[in-house]
Design a protein around this motif. Structure first.
Motif, PDB file in Angstrom:
ATOM      1  N   GLY A   6       0.109   8.026 -20.833  1.00 24.28           N
ATOM      2  CA  GLY A   6       0.544   9.165 -21.639  1.00 24.28           C
ATOM      3  C   GLY A   6       1.546   8.818 -22.713  1.00 24.28           C
ATOM      4  O   GLY A   6       1.932   9.675 -23.514  1.00 24.28           O
ATOM      5  N   THR A   7       1.955   7.525 -22.788  1.00 23.67           N
ATOM      6  CA  THR A   7       2.892   7.093 -23.832  1.00 23.67           C
ATOM      7  C   THR A   7       2.113   6.333 -24.908  1.00 23.67           C
ATOM      8  O   THR A   7       0.890   6.411 -24.990  1.00 23.67           O
TER       9      THR A   7
ATOM     10  N   LYS B 116     -15.710  10.120 -27.560  1.00 26.99           N
ATOM     11  CA  LYS B 116     -17.030  10.594 -27.138  1.00 26.99           C
ATOM     12  C   LYS B 116     -17.456   9.958 -25.806  1.00 26.99           C
ATOM     13  O   LYS B 116     -18.354  10.472 -25.135  1.00 26.99           O
ATOM     14  N   LEU B 117     -16.805   8.860 -25.437  1.00 23.57           N
ATOM     15  CA  LEU B 117     -17.126   8.189 -24.177  1.00 23.57           C
ATOM     16  C   LEU B 117     -16.215   8.629 -23.031  1.00 23.57           C
ATOM     17  O   LEU B 117     -16.356   8.137 -21.915  1.00 23.57           O
ATOM     18  N   TRP B 118     -15.288   9.533 -23.292  1.00 27.64           N
ATOM     19  CA  TRP B 118     -14.326   9.954 -22.295  1.00 27.64           C
ATOM     20  C   TRP B 118     -14.804  11.202 -21.556  1.00 27.64           C
ATOM     21  O   TRP B 118     -15.705  11.912 -22.006  1.00 27.64           O
TER      22      TRP B 118
ATOM     23  N   VAL C 272      -8.972  15.686 -21.219  1.00 26.45           N
ATOM     24  CA  VAL C 272      -8.297  14.465 -20.798  1.00 26.45           C
ATOM     25  C   VAL C 272      -6.891  14.801 -20.313  1.00 26.45           C
ATOM     26  O   VAL C 272      -6.101  15.392 -21.041  1.00 26.45           O
ATOM     27  N   SER C 273      -6.591  14.420 -19.079  1.00 28.46           N
ATOM     28  CA  SER C 273      -5.246  14.608 -18.544  1.00 28.46           C
ATOM     29  C   SER C 273      -4.306  13.592 -19.175  1.00 28.46           C
ATOM     30  O   SER C 273      -4.674  12.440 -19.424  1.00 28.46           O
ATOM     31  N   ALA C 274      -3.073  13.999 -19.411  1.00 33.76           N
ATOM     32  CA  ALA C 274      -2.081  13.082 -19.984  1.00 33.76           C
ATOM     33  C   ALA C 274      -1.672  12.007 -18.997  1.00 33.76           C
ATOM     34  O   ALA C 274      -1.135  10.966 -19.392  1.00 33.76           O
TER      35      ALA C 274
ATOM     36  N   PHE D 182     -10.677   5.365 -18.571  1.00 29.26           N
ATOM     37  CA  PHE D 182     -11.097   4.015 -18.161  1.00 29.26           C
ATOM     38  C   PHE D 182     -12.431   4.017 -17.412  1.00 29.26           C
ATOM     39  O   PHE D 182     -13.338   3.249 -17.742  1.00 29.26           O
ATOM     40  N   MET D 183     -12.583   4.852 -16.409  1.00 29.24           N
ATOM     41  CA  MET D 183     -13.833   4.858 -15.642  1.00 29.24           C
ATOM     42  C   MET D 183     -15.024   5.343 -16.468  1.00 29.24           C
ATOM     43  O   MET D 183     -16.105   4.728 -16.405  1.00 29.24           O
TER      44      MET D 183
END
Length: 214
Positions: A18-19, A61-63, A67-69, A77-78
């Motif tokens: 998150g940073t 687009k691949l996430w 998205v959680s911070a 990543f997964m």
């Protein structure tokens, strides 16, 4: 015979989530690694033959969305790794960066000195067992065999401990040395915490020698 999918490894130890720390995928000679650019992947990159390409994971687009911070392992990543293992080229994951810009941790070292081996603490597990960077072959070279004693020098202290195969061979509270599953010398206290007793955090220097009568 269909070609085997590329090996893709994901690792997440990410206190900087998150940073401004970067999310990366690294292509090495022996596989691809996905995770935070905080040094976590550096030893694995070396073990896989060195980095050949790296990209910042900027293609959202691949996430997974939203998205959680604080949960990039699940949301970035997964999902990226699943795309890579099913054939997506690493270049599609984001912006390419120079592999020399990756955060790399110093490689652990060990060396043989005059009748002793010196290394550093690689890790301390939740039981307080202390893994050293000294391979078991160094103990053999020093004449330290299972059932014999060795001298441990650390923090200006000198201690003697038996070199055993199992924890069960030691009395409760006894300091021992043993070869762990990675083939490295480790220190433990039976039913206790070796890291606390010896004040040995990761990175601390330790020497071992055979306990030879004067």
């Amino acid at each position: 015979v269909p070609a085997m999918p590329p090996a893709v490894h994901v690792a997440v130890v990410d206190p900087g989530v998150g940073t401004t720390r970067r999310a990366i995928a690294i292509e090495a000679r022996g596989g691809t690694l996905v995770g935070p650019d905080n040094g976590l992947l550096s030893w694995a990159v070396t073990a896989l033959g060195g980095a050949t390409r790296a990209v910042l994971l900027t293609n959202d687009k691949l996430w997974n969305h939203p998205v959680s911070a604080t949960f990039h392992g699940r949301d970035i990543f997964m999902p990226v790794a699943s795309h890579l293992v099913t054939g997506t080229d690493i270049a599609e994951a984001g912006t390419e960066v120079d592999v020399t810009e990756l955060v790399m941790l110093a490689t652990p070292t060990s060396r043989m000195l005059d009748r002793e081996a010196e290394g550093e603490v690689l890790s301390v597990d939740r039981f307080g067992n202390v893994q050293l960077s000294i391979p078991s072959a160094a103990a053999a070279d020093l004449g330290i065999a299972i059932g014999s004693s060795l001298i441990i020098r650390c923090n200006r202290r000198e201690l003697t401990a038996p070199y055993l195969e199992t924890f069960g061979s030691a009395a409760p509270g006894e300091l021992i040395a043993f070869t762990d599953s990675a083939g490295l010398i480790s220190l433990a206290v039976s039913s206790g915490n070796a890291a606390e007793r010896l004040s040995l955090p990761p990175g601390a220097r330790v020497r071992i020698a055979a306990d030879v009568p004067a």
